[in-house]
Design an enzyme around this catalytic site. Structure first.
Site, PDB file in Angstrom:
ATOM      1  N   CYS B 116      61.705 -17.698 -35.748  1.00 29.70           N
ATOM      2  CA  CYS B 116      60.954 -18.803 -35.150  1.00 29.70           C
ATOM      3  C   CYS B 116      59.974 -18.231 -34.132  1.00 29.70           C
ATOM      4  O   CYS B 116      60.371 -17.488 -33.241  1.00 29.70           O
ATOM      5  CB  CYS B 116      61.915 -19.763 -34.457  1.00 29.70           C
ATOM      6  SG  CYS B 116      61.050 -20.900 -33.357  1.00 29.70           S
ATOM      7  N   GLU B 151      53.043  -8.831 -41.996  1.00 29.83           N
ATOM      8  CA  GLU B 151      52.648 -10.021 -42.762  1.00 29.83           C
ATOM      9  C   GLU B 151      53.142 -11.323 -42.139  1.00 29.83           C
ATOM     10  O   GLU B 151      53.880 -12.089 -42.776  1.00 29.83           O
ATOM     11  CB  GLU B 151      53.146  -9.901 -44.212  1.00 29.83           C
ATOM     12  CG  GLU B 151      52.460  -8.800 -44.983  1.00 29.83           C
ATOM     13  CD  GLU B 151      52.878  -8.738 -46.453  1.00 29.83           C
ATOM     14  OE1 GLU B 151      53.886  -9.363 -46.801  1.00 29.83           O
ATOM     15  OE2 GLU B 151      52.197  -8.069 -47.242  1.00 29.83           O
ATOM     16  N   GLU B 308      47.978  -2.120 -47.628  1.00 25.82           N
ATOM     17  CA  GLU B 308      48.923  -2.037 -48.739  1.00 25.82           C
ATOM     18  C   GLU B 308      48.213  -2.371 -50.049  1.00 25.82           C
ATOM     19  O   GLU B 308      47.374  -3.262 -50.098  1.00 25.82           O
ATOM     20  CB  GLU B 308      50.084  -3.038 -48.567  1.00 25.82           C
ATOM     21  CG  GLU B 308      51.004  -2.797 -47.411  1.00 25.82           C
ATOM     22  CD  GLU B 308      52.181  -3.803 -47.388  1.00 25.82           C
ATOM     23  OE1 GLU B 308      52.447  -4.410 -48.436  1.00 25.82           O
ATOM     24  OE2 GLU B 308      52.782  -3.970 -46.323  1.00 25.82           O
ATOM     25  N   GLU B 356      62.680  -5.414 -53.941  1.00 25.57           N
ATOM     26  CA  GLU B 356      61.416  -4.730 -54.216  1.00 25.57           C
ATOM     27  C   GLU B 356      61.613  -3.428 -54.976  1.00 25.57           C
ATOM     28  O   GLU B 356      60.715  -2.593 -55.019  1.00 25.57           O
ATOM     29  CB  GLU B 356      60.645  -4.509 -52.915  1.00 25.57           C
ATOM     30  CG  GLU B 356      60.105  -5.830 -52.378  1.00 25.57           C
ATOM     31  CD  GLU B 356      59.288  -5.704 -51.102  1.00 25.57           C
ATOM     32  OE1 GLU B 356      59.235  -4.600 -50.527  1.00 25.57           O
ATOM     33  OE2 GLU B 356      58.708  -6.719 -50.684  1.00 25.57           O
ATOM     34  N   TYR B 358      61.614  -2.927 -58.037  1.00 26.30           N
ATOM     35  CA  TYR B 358      60.720  -2.783 -59.194  1.00 26.30           C
ATOM     36  C   TYR B 358      59.253  -2.894 -58.803  1.00 26.30           C
ATOM     37  O   TYR B 358      58.386  -3.117 -59.643  1.00 26.30           O
ATOM     38  CB  TYR B 358      61.110  -3.762 -60.311  1.00 26.30           C
ATOM     39  CG  TYR B 358      62.527  -3.500 -60.742  1.00 26.30           C
ATOM     40  CD1 TYR B 358      62.904  -2.210 -61.133  1.00 26.30           C
ATOM     41  CD2 TYR B 358      63.508  -4.472 -60.686  1.00 26.30           C
ATOM     42  CE1 TYR B 358      64.219  -1.923 -61.472  1.00 26.30           C
ATOM     43  CE2 TYR B 358      64.815  -4.196 -61.027  1.00 26.30           C
ATOM     44  CZ  TYR B 358      65.169  -2.912 -61.409  1.00 26.30           C
ATOM     45  OH  TYR B 358      66.465  -2.619 -61.734  1.00 26.30           O
TER      46      TYR B 358
END
Lengths: 679, 679, 679
Positions: B116, B151, B308, B356, B358
């Site tokens: 939060c 992000e 990225e 993640e 793969y």
């Protein structure tokens, strides 16, 4: 007749001047209302928070001023009680006014239709403000009618509702034993030993996806209970108003085929039915007509109020196209033609903020009268003034009735099997549409309606047969009536318990058949109804689908049979002579061509004539009073069409007064002609 | 310029060695990084739980060792603050760090983006760990840049957010009276009498389905508030870092057109913009280019970091196809061509567990360098080394700008009506795409940007016009600029309140038109834009749809008109001479052919020339500094194409140094050529 | 053999006489059961609330009477423990029996499958009533078998489950360090420092949309844990029953490929497997056959019980079509042909209320025997009586086995990437279907099954390779077996952690390949498998899709290669000689034609012959015991077909006893022929 104080078709609509604290704008409003021939404004619809800023303060100064200002310029009011959305302070102070939703979540303040109908707080304060309004405005000459709350709807699943539901059930069933029986609770071991074990049916208990349930009994009763709870709220306000203004009519605005409330029950407590007509972009005009007829049928044919429609655009459709030039007038007259004695808009001036600001209005955001929409509104206003009181209180006469029942609808929609493809309202509309396209006037009636005045009664998918209804049908047919019902009828009683001994249960006797099995067709699959011989234009074969009842005649005659599958050759359409009349059974859901042939045959047998003849899209409706009648011709096509009138009558244009020569008449594209008829 | 300490295009990416407690693997990592020319590793992104195992313990031993080990082999670090996901112990001990979701549910520990933004606990400990990292590594030579959190995204609806929202509103509006006005709360009787009556707008109150709302005002403000709340978290860390390392740049990785945060506001507090480029399988390459341009535009053209991208495969798309041979290099250079000074991957070594695993990596699960993916990475690494500092800090120059505004986007997406078909970003992309296909360099700018440097400014669907913006446009046009806007522009102010007096509101003066009505077209329906005379290649007629404004010229010239419907003949494209410039209005959403003809005409009028010419799929972009420029030619086709260069210039391959003879050049399939230009 | 007390195929089904308190109806039931040859009734399935009206009262009077009444007329009982739905009073008094759902919501009373498997209350009272039933009926001659609860299923996410999950994890991992490793919690900083930090994975924490997760490790373990928790409930009842009736077999009804429970684990604690066969409208008959084979495989080939099927119609499909004439018999015999020793229906008499009232029954709502459905039931009853004990306990022999593993399925479905198009069960079915269409008998086996009895073992998408399994495969192949596996196999261990060093991980040795990359194809895209030379009928090229592994041979031979894309020419099908056998790798998901050619080649190489030959839709299956065998021929076509039998054998109709002349035989449309075979 509600219009006595203002004896013409009331014209105007929802007006929320509180959104502008600006005398200049208010003055402009009055100026433009007069330009447009507007004489009624619906006010105070959402002003609860304004009139009651806290628990003990009431301040109607703004409303006094509004009503006076309007009345000074000759504008009457439809006065709302403002209880369609509770104030924010109330939600904060008394959370019991907030609903618990279908997913089991306690809601916070927001939206409208937001009050729990079993909230003690809501009931107390909604009744109180209604009474205060009645006391204050009881003698104001501007007040034509009371408008209670707004578009009641939505269900609540809170603890107060749960407790009230248990009381309602005690009232209904008396004992748990009877309730357990009615709900068949021994299925899945659901026997209740204490009333408090019963919980509300939502996604946390017996239901999912809105209309899926494990127990139809409790789900059906919860719909009855919620409809009744909200009606109770309405009645509290109704009585509070009537206490002080026994002579001012009271209404609340309904919403056509709205699924959640049993409007036939509601109409009993409404002095006049009013409703909000918002066809979706893909609504057929015959569906709109059917809805008007249903609203008229709620009170056995008494004229109703068109309480809301948009002058042009809606905002809550995915794609909100403009009403094409002429269409607003066309649809307004469609309402009048089918029983409306008012033409009211939502809204008179467009909001500038919040979610309805892109909903059309008589006064658009530009603020002046030089718009297409305003011009069309003003032209209609002038026309309605010319029409005067000619249409007021005139009745629509019909010899054909279609039965519609909300509880039957709930039961069908809650059914687990045989198919999700069955949509009750669509099946009803198929029959209506065929009659509409022939311009045969049709009544939409409930199951309490007396049938003796009709020649033909059609009850599509009468899945639930209530106590006494089969008897009523038998008497109707025995007396010479033509009765039609369909596949998946006569299956259950009022508790959704199957009538054993063979489908269609209590209707077997009058229909003279037994339905052994019910096949559900996959999407895209069809069977055929093959006529054994021609019946008028009903000949050859037709497509059918959704469900196919596998029936055996037990006295009836098979008129058509299935064309394929392992039940090829079994009856698909039967008729049973019963007393002086006949009862038809349509064993599957037929295509449009069948419907038209079938309805034409029935109507012809009874000598019922179309009101007018013409190409597709020409709608006719007649209203009559005092031996006089008005014939409405409405052209839903963009191009002009020629209407062929009944021969041997004299016609005159009801607006201009000009006589019509000959018995054909051109109706312009999207045009309307209203004719006074004389023999 | 951020790259001063390592003056080349940084190459590397996210590296999570803590997932392997294995010195042998770490040694292999360094060996392979060097093989691949990797010189930057982003570390510590998700190590909060590792570095702070409980409330009072901090242990950076692992991180010390990692950074030292990398630096020993010449690898620098982009050092993350690790606050992108809170530790499990924190969620257990201080549940205030956990969000309440849109559906009103308090979350438990799990996922990332899980804190939060108004949690006192989160704010306290995220700031504290940022400061501890700054203190500890402030003098470490490996540290190139700070990477705050990861992000940022997602909204929270908890009680702490509710309380903070009220404070934020007090700050914004001062009085409830102003707030009630701004939100038009008299609509539906929502007047607030106490700040505490205001609740967060989610599915329990005013909103549903993510972007549907009853009150645009509160919903818009909640988006502003949440974006600001998260930015506040970022700033707490930023300041903590700057206190100890004033000279080390700070960034956080953005996500292109991510809807929830107003990145123009964020960029003000970022030393450099960085972003993560994950095109979906159906993302057009011109959309990726537009996104790079937007990220560059966030800080008025300052180069950015490609933080990225995947070396080959993603994992979270429904269908994760491999990047075809050459495509990883192509898309890397596309970023550089449009302003990136880094090429970084997620991830350097593939995880073996969790969601993640793969997702592609430089070092795949097989663990050695003999893979196609590694070979392509290593080839690019070598190429970037050869390119050295040539491109660093070079600017992209553009005379055409397209306006993009997050708040306008929110308002459009929250609008109830006139159509759900309107997608702001898609409308923006239509204009961008036409310019892109001509290889005309375009800037993506916010509404605070100075317009004076541009010849052409295009503001598609500028629905919300903020205070002063209409004035700014008028000055721009008066001064000779060409301004373009479209249907559904100029409608509301910054609070989503309609500007009355006629659409397009404040833009009416510069555009010289009045839009009387706005028609929404059904899916599949179209109208036509019929040119009244040819304008360059713009001739004949074109398809248009979604919305059609029904406009009247009020000084402007109608250049094209509608081809059908009741508004056939009304203007569909207008131009208004205003001072030295002109302002265009496109009244509907046109097809691609119109766009290309229209953009070609505007560009030609201003004498703006393409950077290169070639078949579809040949992209050109130029970066310039110190009087020198690099021209990037990128071939998005699988086959080779021929590029036609501007005549009269000398070109040399920027990597090999070889001169290019003639002014045409073959670019191989999925190939890239970088040319140094000289006059 | 369970059928010793009643040595024939048990015939009957679920019977809920408590729904009718009417001795006349009960008498009718018995009369009609006898007419239909019904000799077994499953009773007491949902009578918990009836037998235990409150916490301390038990009343089995009704059950005593029911069982006695049935037995008096020669009808045995399958006696259920009634714990498939808890009583309403229990939910009210002890809310711990109510589940918390995937969305985090505490449920209220309703539905079935409604008890939390870790509820102390549920465990206490379900065990107690099972024991009471065992004590009471242990010597009743009517009782053939115990039926524990009903269709176990659904997961719970309540606090009791959370606490139990932590205990289960402690048991499994011992230390948090091992758990952190197994779940790879350093990814996204999820390290746990205390067991109590672990929360259940649902929409409030790590999961969403049912099968999407951030952490495969916890999600996989939660599935294991919930399956084990429910199994624990079953075992409590099992042990309570066995304490008093050690010789009466115990079962619970499974649901075929039901995803949530690992039935191989469950079958270990079941005396006999039983299952409910409800094909959906689009279920291929080979899929039903595969499901029967799987149910038989759960206990290594031991015959099973067909516990439920519908006589004609279902109610919970969207479109519930009737079983066509003959199809009920056909599907009943399909079950028997594949290992069933019972044919039981849901239900014997149709409910009249609640959600299953439109589910078919032997006795329909009409209540008499003159229905198509009843006639077909009675004909089958007579036929089964004639068949006597011939088939009982006979085994199905197979030399080909297909591996199916629930934990592998969970892991595949939880995977984030590479494609959502991969459906494990569908891939398994592709192989099964090709063998089925050749009438090659196939076993469905788990990963614990001994492989030595098979010639061919096929493990489609063996994504998860459990400890020791690769070794087992190596031994099987080394010993001469043929092993087949596919793309996306050998990727992870039992914790869903990738086996590094190259795909397919532990299977690399036996397969002799390395899969470097895995390409996911977009919907609609395909590649081609091009044979390098013909292998029997496998020649030319075939379509393939979903995933394409990019493999390199490391000892294996490339038998086919890709036909397009940048990996054209890379191997698409390989075979590796390994010891005496061979191991095949199918690198993509091929079309049906490839499958049939490939399976034909493998089967031919091993000299395995079809049971019978005939057109598509002719199914053959053989059951054998004591040196004798029965050959079932089932025609799934509506028209008759000719079956070609193995030459050199003598055949006689098992029902009529008549000899069959020649080695061809006509099987009528939807018909069944059962042949006794002799050499």
């Amino acid at each position: 007749m509600i219009n006595s104080k203002l004896p013409k078709i009331w014209y105007g609509g929802d007006y929320n001047p509180e959104q502008w604290d600006d005398p200049q704008i208010w003055a402009e409003d009055n100026r433009m209302f007069k330009l447009a021939g507007i004489d009624v404004a619906t006010v105070n619809v959402f002003s609860w928070a304004l009139a009651q800023p806290d628990e003990e303060t009431y301040d109607f100064a703004y409303l006094d001023e509004t009503i006076d200002r309007l009345y000074k310029d000759g504008i009457y009011v439809c006065l709302a009680t403002s209880t369609g959305a509770h104030p924010a302070w109330m939600a904060k102070k008394y959370p019991d006014v907030l609903r618990v939703d279908y997913h089991g979540r306690k809601r916070k303040f927001g939206g409208r239709h937001n009050s729990c109908p079993n909230s003690p707080t809501y009931r107390k304060y909604s009744e109180r403000i209604a009474e205060k309004l009645a006391e204050r405005y009881k003698d104001h000459p501007a007040v034509l009618i009371w408008h209670v709350s707004n578009e009641y709807g939505g269900y609540c699943y809170c603890d107060n509702c749960e407790a009230s539901f248990r009381e309602w059930l005690k009232e209904r069933y008396g004992t748990l034993e009877k309730l357990n029986k009615a709900w068949n609770t021994r299925f899945w071991g659901h026997t209740f030993y204490d009333w408090d074990e019963i919980v509300v049916p939502n996604e946390l208990s017996e239901e999912w996806s809105g209309n899926r349930t494990n127990f139809q009994g409790i789900s059906l009763d919860y719909r009855r209970f919620q409809s009744a709870s909200m009606l109770e709220c309405y009645k509290l306000e109704y009585n509070a108003l009537k206490k002080h203004t026994p002579d001012i009519p009271v209404t609340t605005n309904l919403m056509g085929f709205y699924p959640e409330l049993n409007y036939f029950e509601w109409a009993k407590y409404m002095d006049v039915v009013s409703w909000d007509n918002y066809p979706s972009l893909d609504t057929p005009y015959s569906f709109t007509a059917m809805t008007h007829d249903l609203m008229r049928g709620l009170k056995q044919g008494q004229p109703f109020m068109l309480m809301e429609q948009t002058p042009s655009q809606q905002n809550w459709q995915p794609y909100n196209s403009l009403k094409r030039p002429g269409v607003m007038r066309l649809w307004s007259h469609q309402a009048v033609a089918r029983g409306a004695d008012t033409v009211l808009f939502f809204q008179l001036r467009r909001s500038i903020g919040a979610c309805e600001k892109y909903h059309g209005a008589v006064i658009e955001h530009v603020g002046h009268e030089h718009t297409r929409v305003f011009r069309e509104c003003a032209e209609l206003g002038a026309e309605l003034q010319k029409l005067g009181d000619k249409v007021l209180d005139a009745r629509v006469e019909a010899k054909v009735a279609i039965v519609f029942d909300w509880e039957n609808r709930w039961a069908i929609e809650l059914s687990s099997g045989p198919t999700v493809a069955l949509k009750y309202v669509e099946e009803v509309h198929k029959y209506y549409d065929a009659l509409f396209n022939m311009n045969v006037q049709t009544a939409m009636i409930g199951v309490e309606e007396d049938l003796s005045g009709y020649d033909i009664v059609i009850a599509p998918v009468l899945y639930m047969v209530k106590p006494g209804y089969a008897k009523k049908v038998e008497e109707f047919v025995a007396g010479g009536g033509t009765f039609v019902t369909t596949f998946f009828s006569g299956i259950v009683n009022e508790n959704d318990l199957v009538t054993t001994g063979g489908y269609p249960g209590e209707l077997r006797k009058v229909l003279g058949i037994w339905a052994e099995e019910i096949d559900a067709l996959l999407p895209g699959s069809t069977n055929r109804i093959v006529m054994k011989e021609s019946l008028g234009t009903l000949e050859g074969s037709y497509e059918c689908g959704i469900l196919c009842d596998l029936i055996h005649t037990k006295g009836a005659t098979a008129v058509a049979e299935y064309g394929s599958d392992f039940y090829k050759g079994m009856p698909a359409l039967t008729v049973n002579k019963f007393g002086q009349g006949e009862a038809w059974y349509v064993a599957s859901s037929p295509d449009k061509a069948f419907m038209e042939g079938f309805m034409a045959k029935l109507v012809q047998d009874k000598g019922i004539r179309p009101l007018a003849r013409g190409p597709v899209g020409l709608e006719a409706s007649r209203r009559a009073k005092d031996g006089k009648s008005l014939l409405f011709l409405l052209n839903h096509n963009a191009h002009a069409v020629t209407a062929e009138l009944e021969a041997g009558k004299a016609y005159a244009d009801a607006v201009s007064g000009q006589a019509v020569s000959g018995n054909t008449l051109e109706v312009p594209g999207y045009g309307v002609v209203i004719l006074e008829e004389a023999k």
